[in-house]
Write a protein that holds these residues in place. Structure first.
Motif, PDB file in Angstrom:
ATOM      1  N   TRP A 152     -15.141 -16.959   4.936  1.00 56.01           N
ATOM      2  CA  TRP A 152     -13.784 -17.015   4.296  1.00 56.01           C
ATOM      3  C   TRP A 152     -13.401 -16.378   2.760  1.00 56.01           C
ATOM      4  CZ3 TRP A 152     -14.816 -18.734  -1.040  1.00 56.01           C
ATOM      5  CH2 TRP A 152     -16.141 -18.493  -1.256  1.00 56.01           C
ATOM      6  N   PHE A 153     -13.811 -15.348   2.381  1.00 59.34           N
ATOM      7  CA  PHE A 153     -12.823 -14.895   2.139  1.00 59.34           C
ATOM      8  C   PHE A 153     -11.447 -14.162   2.096  1.00 59.34           C
ATOM      9  CE2 PHE A 153     -17.018 -12.288  -0.452  1.00 59.34           C
ATOM     10  CZ  PHE A 153     -16.845 -13.260  -0.580  1.00 59.34           C
ATOM     11  N   ILE A 154     -11.310 -13.803   3.670  1.00 55.69           N
ATOM     12  CA  ILE A 154      -9.545 -14.090   3.923  1.00 55.69           C
ATOM     13  C   ILE A 154      -9.094 -15.493   3.319  1.00 55.69           C
ATOM     14  CG2 ILE A 154      -9.805 -14.960   6.003  1.00 55.69           C
ATOM     15  CD1 ILE A 154      -8.576 -12.445   6.988  1.00 55.69           C
ATOM     16  N   PHE A 155      -9.534 -16.359   3.239  1.00 54.45           N
ATOM     17  CA  PHE A 155      -8.529 -17.472   3.633  1.00 54.45           C
ATOM     18  C   PHE A 155      -8.613 -17.371   1.129  1.00 54.45           C
ATOM     19  CE2 PHE A 155     -10.862 -18.418   7.004  1.00 54.45           C
ATOM     20  CZ  PHE A 155      -9.360 -18.345   7.604  1.00 54.45           C
ATOM     21  N   TRP A 156      -9.293 -17.220   0.124  1.00 56.59           N
ATOM     22  CA  TRP A 156      -9.627 -17.472  -0.665  1.00 56.59           C
ATOM     23  C   TRP A 156      -9.316 -16.753  -1.730  1.00 56.59           C
ATOM     24  CZ3 TRP A 156     -11.583 -22.070  -2.548  1.00 56.59           C
ATOM     25  CH2 TRP A 156     -11.635 -22.208  -3.884  1.00 56.59           C
ATOM     26  N   HIS A 157      -9.591 -15.338  -1.395  1.00 56.94           N
ATOM     27  CA  HIS A 157      -8.846 -13.724  -1.598  1.00 56.94           C
ATOM     28  C   HIS A 157      -8.125 -13.818  -1.225  1.00 56.94           C
ATOM     29  CE1 HIS A 157     -12.663 -14.205  -4.356  1.00 56.94           C
ATOM     30  NE2 HIS A 157     -13.296 -14.827  -3.447  1.00 56.94           N
ATOM     31  N   ALA A 158      -7.387 -14.188  -0.542  1.00 51.55           N
ATOM     32  CA  ALA A 158      -5.820 -13.722   0.559  1.00 51.55           C
ATOM     33  C   ALA A 158      -5.482 -12.096  -0.481  1.00 51.55           C
ATOM     34  CB  ALA A 158      -5.101 -14.744   0.897  1.00 51.55           C
ATOM     35  N   ASN A 159      -4.558 -11.801   0.011  1.00 50.24           N
ATOM     36  CA  ASN A 159      -3.652 -10.766  -0.270  1.00 50.24           C
ATOM     37  C   ASN A 159      -2.854 -10.436   0.759  1.00 50.24           C
ATOM     38  OD1 ASN A 159      -2.010  -8.386  -0.099  1.00 50.24           O
ATOM     39  ND2 ASN A 159      -3.930  -6.790   0.698  1.00 50.24           N
ATOM     40  N   VAL A 160      -1.557 -11.329   0.118  1.00 47.56           N
ATOM     41  CA  VAL A 160      -0.474 -11.710   1.502  1.00 47.56           C
ATOM     42  C   VAL A 160       0.250 -10.791   2.251  1.00 47.56           C
ATOM     43  CG1 VAL A 160      -0.597 -13.971   0.123  1.00 47.56           C
ATOM     44  CG2 VAL A 160       0.654 -11.749  -0.912  1.00 47.56           C
ATOM     45  N   PRO A 203      -7.166  -7.887   3.852  1.00 52.39           N
ATOM     46  CA  PRO A 203      -6.875  -9.210   3.613  1.00 52.39           C
ATOM     47  C   PRO A 203      -7.677  -9.177   2.695  1.00 52.39           C
ATOM     48  CG  PRO A 203      -8.678  -8.731   5.662  1.00 52.39           C
ATOM     49  CD  PRO A 203      -8.173  -7.287   4.596  1.00 52.39           C
ATOM     50  N   ALA A 204      -8.620  -9.132   2.220  1.00 52.00           N
ATOM     51  CA  ALA A 204      -8.990 -10.281   0.940  1.00 52.00           C
ATOM     52  C   ALA A 204      -9.471  -9.320  -0.130  1.00 52.00           C
ATOM     53  CB  ALA A 204     -10.962 -10.353   1.428  1.00 52.00           C
ATOM     54  N   VAL A 205      -8.515  -8.420  -0.826  1.00 50.65           N
ATOM     55  CA  VAL A 205      -8.177  -7.785  -1.763  1.00 50.65           C
ATOM     56  C   VAL A 205      -9.623  -6.825  -2.171  1.00 50.65           C
ATOM     57  CG1 VAL A 205      -6.946  -7.435  -3.838  1.00 50.65           C
ATOM     58  CG2 VAL A 205      -6.958  -9.659  -2.678  1.00 50.65           C
ATOM     59  N   ALA A 206     -10.693  -6.417  -1.167  1.00 53.11           N
ATOM     60  CA  ALA A 206     -11.564  -6.193  -1.637  1.00 53.11           C
ATOM     61  C   ALA A 206     -11.426  -4.361  -2.199  1.00 53.11           C
ATOM     62  CB  ALA A 206     -12.475  -6.111  -0.576  1.00 53.11           C
ATOM     63  N   THR A 207     -10.385  -3.884  -2.187  1.00 54.45           N
ATOM     64  CA  THR A 207      -9.616  -2.137  -2.155  1.00 54.45           C
ATOM     65  C   THR A 207      -8.534  -2.418  -3.192  1.00 54.45           C
ATOM     66  OG1 THR A 207      -9.633  -0.074  -1.568  1.00 54.45           O
ATOM     67  CG2 THR A 207      -8.453  -1.548  -0.004  1.00 54.45           C
ATOM     68  N   ASP A 208      -8.971  -1.490  -4.326  1.00 53.06           N
ATOM     69  CA  ASP A 208      -7.406  -1.895  -4.952  1.00 53.06           C
ATOM     70  C   ASP A 208      -7.232  -0.910  -5.370  1.00 53.06           C
ATOM     71  OD1 ASP A 208      -5.657  -3.534  -6.708  1.00 53.06           O
ATOM     72  OD2 ASP A 208      -7.046  -3.822  -8.065  1.00 53.06           O
ATOM     73  N   TYR A 209      -5.968  -0.553  -5.712  1.00 56.40           N
ATOM     74  CA  TYR A 209      -5.575   0.488  -6.852  1.00 56.40           C
ATOM     75  C   TYR A 209      -5.042   0.492  -7.421  1.00 56.40           C
ATOM     76  CZ  TYR A 209      -1.597   4.463  -7.395  1.00 56.40           C
ATOM     77  OH  TYR A 209      -1.469   5.466  -7.837  1.00 56.40           O
ATOM     78  N   ASP A 210      -6.074   1.286  -8.672  1.00 56.84           N
ATOM     79  CA  ASP A 210      -5.959   1.364 -10.080  1.00 56.84           C
ATOM     80  C   ASP A 210      -4.282   1.698 -10.730  1.00 56.84           C
ATOM     81  OD1 ASP A 210      -6.617   1.089 -12.684  1.00 56.84           O
ATOM     82  OD2 ASP A 210      -8.004   2.422 -12.467  1.00 56.84           O
ATOM     83  N   PHE A 211      -3.349   1.029 -11.505  1.00 55.71           N
ATOM     84  CA  PHE A 211      -2.673   1.760 -11.562  1.00 55.71           C
ATOM     85  C   PHE A 211      -2.756   2.600 -13.421  1.00 55.71           C
ATOM     86  CE2 PHE A 211      -0.882  -1.390  -8.516  1.00 55.71           C
ATOM     87  CZ  PHE A 211       0.184  -0.610  -8.534  1.00 55.71           C
ATOM     88  N   THR A 212      -3.537   2.146 -13.712  1.00 52.88           N
ATOM     89  CA  THR A 212      -3.997   3.503 -14.856  1.00 52.88           C
ATOM     90  C   THR A 212      -4.597   4.605 -14.585  1.00 52.88           C
ATOM     91  OG1 THR A 212      -5.956   2.568 -14.936  1.00 52.88           O
ATOM     92  CG2 THR A 212      -4.351   1.255 -15.935  1.00 52.88           C
ATOM     93  N   THR A 213      -5.274   4.814 -13.119  1.00 47.66           N
ATOM     94  CA  THR A 213      -5.624   6.099 -12.905  1.00 47.66           C
ATOM     95  C   THR A 213      -5.268   6.626 -11.528  1.00 47.66           C
ATOM     96  OG1 THR A 213      -7.543   4.485 -11.685  1.00 47.66           O
ATOM     97  CG2 THR A 213      -8.114   6.051 -14.149  1.00 47.66           C
ATOM     98  N   GLY A 214      -4.771   5.645 -10.661  1.00 47.40           N
ATOM     99  CA  GLY A 214      -4.280   6.141  -9.542  1.00 47.40           C
ATOM    100  C   GLY A 214      -5.562   6.193  -8.384  1.00 47.40           C
ATOM    101  N   ILE A 215      -6.822   5.308  -9.234  1.00 45.14           N
ATOM    102  CA  ILE A 215      -8.049   6.149  -7.898  1.00 45.14           C
ATOM    103  C   ILE A 215      -8.169   4.517  -7.532  1.00 45.14           C
ATOM    104  CG2 ILE A 215     -10.498   5.546  -8.089  1.00 45.14           C
ATOM    105  CD1 ILE A 215     -10.309   8.427 -10.509  1.00 45.14           C
ATOM    106  N   VAL A 216      -8.200   4.915  -5.771  1.00 40.99           N
ATOM    107  CA  VAL A 216      -7.978   4.288  -5.013  1.00 40.99           C
ATOM    108  C   VAL A 216      -9.898   2.873  -5.197  1.00 40.99           C
ATOM    109  CG1 VAL A 216      -8.376   2.749  -2.371  1.00 40.99           C
ATOM    110  CG2 VAL A 216      -6.511   4.288  -3.882  1.00 40.99           C
ATOM    111  N   SER A 217      -9.741   1.588  -4.997  1.00 39.56           N
ATOM    112  CA  SER A 217     -11.915   1.456  -5.439  1.00 39.56           C
ATOM    113  C   SER A 217     -11.729   0.994  -4.701  1.00 39.56           C
ATOM    114  CB  SER A 217     -11.555   0.697  -7.027  1.00 39.56           C
ATOM    115  OG  SER A 217     -10.810  -0.433  -6.824  1.00 39.56           O
ATOM    116  N   GLN A 218     -13.472   0.810  -3.972  1.00 40.47           N
ATOM    117  CA  GLN A 218     -13.846  -0.337  -3.109  1.00 40.47           C
ATOM    118  C   GLN A 218     -14.990  -1.390  -3.583  1.00 40.47           C
ATOM    119  OE1 GLN A 218     -12.993  -0.775   0.301  1.00 40.47           O
ATOM    120  NE2 GLN A 218     -14.408  -2.267   0.903  1.00 40.47           N
TER     121      GLN A 218
END
Lengths: 54, 412, 270
Positions: free
Chosen positions: B120-128, C96-111
């Protein structure tokens, strides 16, 4: 998905994407509600009703 | 033999025969369910996937069934929006096939993810910005539309239709079906396209990457187009198989002919666009990344250049040319051969855009990554087929799926 | 993701690896396993499903003896900036779930392990095979659990993990600087475990935007290159090699192209 979720940003991407989603869900929801309410009214009025051309 | 559950005026096989058939298919289904439980219980180590092959048989199966289930949205579009009333003879079946395909796709996705409870994360935390998010949203919503389209048919079962409320509900849903169909077309356009976008946006994978317009790579449009072309072909193919198994003509030939003609024109225009896309990719996009066309093919039995020929010529141009000619469509053998080829062509396209993307080495010092699925992957891929056969069998037995059946089989 | 509108990062932590110095000893890999609680299998012979945040790849010039040359290529996550340095790295843009992010303060890609649901789209997107999937539950032999680092959360089955440039060390260094009322970190205050472990000092780490850091100059070395530069992934890991065949192996070229002569858009951007 909702404005109160952490990732939500009020930008164009979110508004277009989520706008499309909620638009589709609303149509489906309203359509179903209409059908159910009308079916309840029809049943109460004891309409005959035919299936026509389907 | 007849029971009130079976629609009046049609002949169905005896209960014992039906039960035997269901038991046989049910055994296959149970095998798939066992594999599915193993995967959920023990994890994805039950598969032969690995870090180089993160997308494999399941994602292919997903993409293929969604494309082939596209017959539902496109036939719905032609029937309810364009007003091709003749297609009402096959729309019910197209919806059932679509329902099976989409429910199967959702099930496979649920098996395929490493943490199913977090699905359900794909809906809840969606990266558009992710194509996969768009796929998940539109796919789920469209499955809702297909369910709405399937419900009135279920309610037409004689026993259910006898209840006034259900009868009226079914009638009312039919009345505004165009609204649901339009919503389905809107959602399908985006999720079929997004599935193409899933591969097309991978700018780190030169075999998959395509340029495009705005945020959409060309594969976005090609996937929608091919689904609209090959989905109806799959509907025709399954209808033909059903007719052979039941030993009855279920849909008038002119209905099949009309759908085949439209599919043929969709297919010829699609395959021309696909050829242009392939040429541009081979001559401009890939060389810009340092690759020649032949870098993407090897002497492997599957990943040789023959797969490109098979997809575009043998399963693209050939069936398209047969389907757009009246003589081709009117010849029973050629018609079925061409829809079968079109279905294969679409499946090859989805295979290539998933598995070959993983197989092609990106570094010059790497070798090809090859993979063969485990039995658990095969069983869970066959599971939806068994489920589909069961649902079709039940629907055919208990629901008035084919409105022309009585007329076509007067001896009953 | 919320800061994506700011485009340019304040700091861009990156690495320069001198391949002429690297002996392929694997100390970087060992230190990374210990530092980041990286799980391992009983049988590690199948490298395609084993987890490593940095791996050392052996390359040869494909020539017969006595002209054979070997080069060892340590490959951590490339921490891609993506097209136009907007944080549009291949993996971050697809998750799709923003589980990996690009940190704009360091340029490091997190998981974010607890956010990842294991769809593996990021793995399909990464051309460097930097991302690894937890096919099994992590199991540490005997008392080894007691030796795990408390600064790095162990991962669970079914999620993707990858090199973070030892981001926890950055956080610890930032905490220390905050306590000492400093805004900036010294170059040696934040160094990943692999860089510290390298016995021949082949790896140099620092802020690529900071002229006071060694990597600032090193990245402009005449033999510096990045892997798959032509794909415009815009990695922050640079390599130096005096050997032309090594530099050529770092990317793909048509038969009539040569690395030195090619004016790629990506090259111009770095």
């Amino acid at each position: 998905m909702f404005p109160f979720v952490f990732e939500w940003v009020w930008d164009m991407s979110h508004m277009v994407f989520m706008g499309g989603l909620w638009y589709a869900l609303t149509i489906m929801g309203l359509g179903l509600t209409y059908c159910i309410i009308k079916a309840l009214i029809d049943t109460r009025q004891k309409k005959g009703g035919t299936h026509g051309g389907h | 033999m007849e029971t009130p559950l079976i629609p009046p005026g049609v002949k169905r096989c005896p209960t014992w025969q039906f039960a035997l058939w269901m038991a046989a298919v049910g055994a296959v289904l149970l095998w798939g369910v066992y594999a599915m439980i193993l995967v959920w219980w023990k994890g994805l180590n039950q598969t032969n996937m690995n870090d180089a092959y993160g997308f494999a048989l399941w994602i292919w199966a997903d993409l293929a069934v969604i494309a082939l289930g596209g017959g539902a949205f496109f036939t719905g579009f032609l029937t309810y929006i364009i007003g091709k009333d003749k297609l009402k003879g096959i729309i019910n079946y197209a919806v059932i096939i679509g329902f099976i395909c989409y429910s199967s796709a959702l099930l496979i996705l649920a098996i395929d993810i490493g943490q199913p409870l977090r699905g359900w994360f794909i809906f809840w935390h969606a990266n558009v910005h992710s194509m996969l998010t768009e796929v998940a949203f539109c796919l789920s919503c469209y499955f809702g539309v297909l369910t709405i389209e399937f419900i009135p048919l279920i309610l037409e079962n004689p026993r259910l239709a006898a209840k006034p409320f259900l009868h009226h509900l079914s009638h009312n849903m039919h009345e505004i079906m165009a609204v649901f169909a339009a919503t389905g077309v809107f959602l399908s356009f985006f999720h079929q396209g997004s599935l193409g976008g899933v591969a097309g946006v991978l700018f780190g994978r030169p075999f998959a990457y395509r340029e495009g317009i705005f945020i959409w790579p060309w594969t976005f449009f090609l996937f929608t187009w091919s689904a609209a072309a090959c989905g109806p072909c799959f509907t025709i193919l399954v209808t033909w198989i059903t007719e052979k198994i039941t030993g009855k003509k279920l849909v008038q030939q002119d209905v099949i002919g009309l759908l085949a003609k439209i599919a043929g024109w969709m297919l010829i225009t699609y395959i021309i666009a696909k050829s242009i896309d392939t040429l541009y990719w081979a001559l401009v996009t890939a060389p810009g990344m340092g690759f020649t066309l032949m870098d993407f093919y090897t002497d492997h039995p599957i990943y040789n250049i023959g797969i490109l020929f098979a997809e575009i010529v043998l399963c693209g141009f050939l069936p398209a040319l047969i389907l757009i000619t009246r003589r081709g469509r009117e010849n029973g053998f050629l018609l079925i051969l061409s829809v079968l080829l079109a279905v294969l062509g679409c499946s090859i396209n989805r295979w290539v855009m998933v598995l070959q993307v993983m197989a092609v080495p990106v570094f010059s010092f790497e070798s090809w990554f090859l993979y063969s699925p485990s039995w658990q992957e095969v069983a869970t891929t066959i599971l939806p087929v068994a489920y589909g056969v069961i649902l079709i069998s039940l629907a055919h037995r208990y629901l008035p799926v084919f409105p022309q059946e009585k007329e076509l089989n007067p001896a009953n | 993701m919320k800061e994506s509108a700011t485009h340019e990062t304040a700091r861009r932590y990156g690495m320069v690896i001198d391949l002429d110095k690297c002996t392929g000893c694997g100390a970087c890999m060992v230190s990374c396993y210990a530092e980041n609680n990286v799980p391992f299998k009983k049988d590690e012979s199948n490298k395609l499903d084993s987890i490593n945040w940095i791996r050392v790849v052996k390359m040869t010039n494909q020539k017969p003896y006595p002209d054979t040359q070997i080069c060892y290529l340590p490959m951590p996550c490339m921490q891609c900036d993506g097209v136009g340095k907007h944080g549009h790295s291949p993996c971050v843009s697809v998750c799709p779930a923003v589980a990996t992010d690009y940190d704009f303060t360091t340029g490091i890609v997190s998981q974010i392990y607890t956010r990842c649901f294991g769809c593996r789209y990021c793995m399909a997107a990464c051309p460097y095979h930097a991302r690894k999937f937890n096919w099994w539950d992590p199991v540490w032999p005997a008392d080894m659990e007691k030796y795990l680092s408390p600064n790095v959360s162990p991962r669970m089955r079914g999620v993707v993990e990858k090199c973070s440039f030892c981001f926890h060390r950055y956080q610890l260094a930032r905490d220390k600087a905050y306590q000492e009322e400093r805004a900036e970190l010294e170059e040696n205050e934040y160094q990943p475990a692999c860089v510290e472990a390298c016995p021949v000092k082949a790896m140099t780490f620092g802020d690529l935007n900071n002229p006071a850091h060694a990597v600032y100059e090193l990245k402009n070395h005449k033999h510096a290159f990045r892997l798959l530069e032509r794909l415009e992934t815009n990695p922050k890991v640079y390599y130096i090699s005096s050997k032309e065949w090594v530099r050529r192996n770092g990317d793909n070229y048509l038969p009539d192209e040569a690395p030195g002569r090619l004016k790629s858009k990506a090259k111009a951007r770095h």
